[in-house]
Design a protein around this motif. Structure first.
Motif, mmCIF file in Angstrom:
data_model
loop_
_atom_site.group_PDB
_atom_site.id
_atom_site.type_symbol
_atom_site.label_atom_id
_atom_site.label_comp_id
_atom_site.label_asym_id
_atom_site.label_seq_id
_atom_site.Cartn_x
_atom_site.Cartn_y
_atom_site.Cartn_z
ATOM 1 N N GLY A 106 0.818 -1.211 0.000
ATOM 2 C CA GLY A 106 0.000 0.000 0.000
ATOM 3 C C GLY A 106 0.853 1.263 0.000
ATOM 4 O O GLY A 106 0.684 2.148 -0.849
ATOM 5 N N ARG A 110 1.730 3.836 -3.320
ATOM 6 C CA ARG A 110 1.446 5.276 -3.302
ATOM 7 C C ARG A 110 2.696 6.091 -3.607
ATOM 8 O O ARG A 110 2.633 7.112 -4.304
ATOM 9 C CB ARG A 110 0.867 5.673 -1.943
ATOM 10 C CG ARG A 110 -0.579 5.207 -1.733
ATOM 11 C CD ARG A 110 -1.186 5.838 -0.500
ATOM 12 N NE ARG A 110 -0.536 5.387 0.725
ATOM 13 C CZ ARG A 110 -0.869 4.283 1.400
ATOM 14 N NH1 ARG A 110 -1.842 3.508 0.951
ATOM 15 N NH2 ARG A 110 -0.232 3.948 2.510
ATOM 16 N N ASP A 115 -1.911 5.158 -6.816
ATOM 17 C CA ASP A 115 -2.814 5.569 -5.748
ATOM 18 C C ASP A 115 -4.260 5.441 -6.212
ATOM 19 O O ASP A 115 -4.547 4.848 -7.250
ATOM 20 C CB ASP A 115 -2.503 6.994 -5.301
ATOM 21 C CG ASP A 115 -2.470 7.977 -6.473
ATOM 22 O OD1 ASP A 115 -3.092 7.675 -7.514
ATOM 23 O OD2 ASP A 115 -1.829 9.039 -6.343
ATOM 24 N N GLU A 116 -5.190 6.024 -5.425
ATOM 25 C CA GLU A 116 -6.612 5.909 -5.738
ATOM 26 C C GLU A 116 -6.968 6.488 -7.097
ATOM 27 O O GLU A 116 -7.881 6.011 -7.776
ATOM 28 C CB GLU A 116 -7.443 6.598 -4.645
ATOM 29 C CG GLU A 116 -7.378 5.940 -3.279
ATOM 30 C CD GLU A 116 -6.121 6.295 -2.507
ATOM 31 O OE1 GLU A 116 -5.315 7.112 -3.016
ATOM 32 O OE2 GLU A 116 -5.935 5.774 -1.391
ATOM 33 N N PRO A 119 -5.021 3.577 -10.043
ATOM 34 C CA PRO A 119 -4.830 2.225 -9.496
ATOM 35 C C PRO A 119 -4.270 1.255 -10.530
ATOM 36 O O PRO A 119 -4.237 1.553 -11.730
ATOM 37 C CB PRO A 119 -6.249 1.813 -9.082
ATOM 38 C CG PRO A 119 -7.134 2.563 -10.032
ATOM 39 C CD PRO A 119 -6.446 3.885 -10.261
ATOM 40 N N ALA A 142 -4.845 -8.248 1.021
ATOM 41 C CA ALA A 142 -5.546 -7.006 1.355
ATOM 42 C C ALA A 142 -4.810 -5.805 0.776
ATOM 43 O O ALA A 142 -5.425 -4.903 0.201
ATOM 44 C CB ALA A 142 -5.680 -6.880 2.873
ATOM 45 N N ALA A 143 -3.479 -5.777 0.912
ATOM 46 C CA ALA A 143 -2.688 -4.671 0.374
ATOM 47 C C ALA A 143 -2.791 -4.622 -1.145
ATOM 48 O O ALA A 143 -2.874 -3.539 -1.749
ATOM 49 C CB ALA A 143 -1.231 -4.817 0.801
ATOM 50 N N ASP A 146 -6.168 -3.280 -2.276
ATOM 51 C CA ASP A 146 -6.301 -1.859 -1.961
ATOM 52 C C ASP A 146 -5.720 -0.983 -3.064
ATOM 53 O O ASP A 146 -6.110 0.181 -3.201
ATOM 54 C CB ASP A 146 -5.595 -1.547 -0.635
ATOM 55 C CG ASP A 146 -6.450 -1.897 0.568
ATOM 56 O OD1 ASP A 146 -7.657 -2.165 0.389
ATOM 57 O OD2 ASP A 146 -5.898 -1.932 1.688
ATOM 58 N N CYS A 147 -4.765 -1.522 -3.851
ATOM 59 C CA CYS A 147 -4.175 -0.706 -4.917
ATOM 60 C C CYS A 147 -4.681 -1.114 -6.297
ATOM 61 O O CYS A 147 -4.160 -0.637 -7.305
ATOM 62 C CB CYS A 147 -2.651 -0.759 -4.855
ATOM 63 S SG CYS A 147 -1.907 -2.286 -5.433
ATOM 64 N N LEU A 173 -11.853 -11.402 2.924
ATOM 65 C CA LEU A 173 -11.618 -10.294 1.988
ATOM 66 C C LEU A 173 -12.665 -10.226 0.886
ATOM 67 O O LEU A 173 -12.591 -9.368 0.010
ATOM 68 C CB LEU A 173 -10.227 -10.429 1.368
ATOM 69 C CG LEU A 173 -9.042 -10.352 2.351
ATOM 70 C CD1 LEU A 173 -7.724 -10.543 1.607
ATOM 71 C CD2 LEU A 173 -9.042 -9.038 3.110
ATOM 72 N N ARG A 197 -12.490 -9.573 -6.821
ATOM 73 C CA ARG A 197 -13.513 -9.245 -5.835
ATOM 74 C C ARG A 197 -14.825 -9.940 -6.189
ATOM 75 O O ARG A 197 -15.177 -10.073 -7.354
ATOM 76 C CB ARG A 197 -13.733 -7.732 -5.779
ATOM 77 C CG ARG A 197 -12.533 -6.951 -5.259
ATOM 78 C CD ARG A 197 -12.857 -5.463 -5.207
ATOM 79 N NE ARG A 197 -11.764 -4.671 -4.648
ATOM 80 C CZ ARG A 197 -10.790 -4.126 -5.359
ATOM 81 N NH1 ARG A 197 -10.783 -4.291 -6.681
ATOM 82 N NH2 ARG A 197 -9.834 -3.418 -4.778
#
Length: 209
Positions: A106, A110, A115-116, A119, A142-143, A146-147, A173, A197
């Protein structure tokens, strides 16, 4: 990157030397095969542009990603082993290569512009998830997600046919796993798995009291 037989021998010896130093930390005794690399690339989302690679090793997947059309500036490679990290930097000077733990992806992502607002489309992993304890698996997955963009994929290979990720990690998750291709032409033979996901999740019926 040089692709001569002499270069291939250098990469193999570099990898094997690290395995001798730390067999538990390096999951295999030789670099992944080109066939496995092609199978990993075939699981990337259509139009994938930005990719993170975990466990770059000697650069077999790194080279395959570049040949697949991923721009060096849109590729971030994490490698925890310092000698392999330096090897990657020498052979892929234009690629963003970080000496870092995948659990810290994460923060590393960044720092390198993933980043958001920008991605990754996919995470390609050469890590030995099968031998990792559940908390480590969960921290890495998870990390990674998140990206990743919402439709992003985590592409992983494992030795043998079994899913390397603990079922409880997938449930915690909210991820689904799909078994991809299998290749005998790797040492050892390997299977590709793809994680994404869960789009929708069935509602469990409540028990009547």
């Amino acid at each position: 990157m040089d692709r001569t037989p002499q270069s291939a021998l250098v990469h193999t010896w570099t990898f094997f030397r690290q395995w001798l130093k730390n067999p538990r930390g390096v999951a295999a005794i030789s670099p992944s095969s080109r066939q496995l690399a092609r199978q990993m690339m075939s699981e990337l989302p259509n139009g994938a542009r930005r990719v993170v690679e975990l466990g770059g090793g000697t650069g077999v997947f790194t080279r395959a990603l570049l040949d697949h059309g991923i721009s060096p500036r849109d590729l971030l490679v994490l490698e925890l082993n310092e000698e392999l990290h330096q090897h990657l930097q020498r052979h892929f000077p234009q690629v963003q290569v970080a000496c870092a733990d995948a659990r810290d992806l994460g923060a590393v992502a960044r720092q390198h512009g993933f980043d958001e607002s920008s991605p990754a489309d996919a995470v390609v992993s050469g890590l030995g998830l099968l031998s990792m304890p559940r908390p480590t698996q969960q921290a890495i997955l998870a990390a990674a997600f998140d990206c990743l963009q919402p439709e992003g994929r985590f592409v992983q290979f494992t030795y043998g046919p079994a899913n390397p990720v603990n079922r409880e990690v997938l449930d915690d998750l909210d991820l689904v796993a799909r078994r991809g291709s299998f290749t005998w032409w790797n040492v050892p033979p390997a299977t590709v798995y793809v994680y994404s996901r869960r789009v929708s999740r069935a509602i469990r019926p409540r028990s009547m009291r």
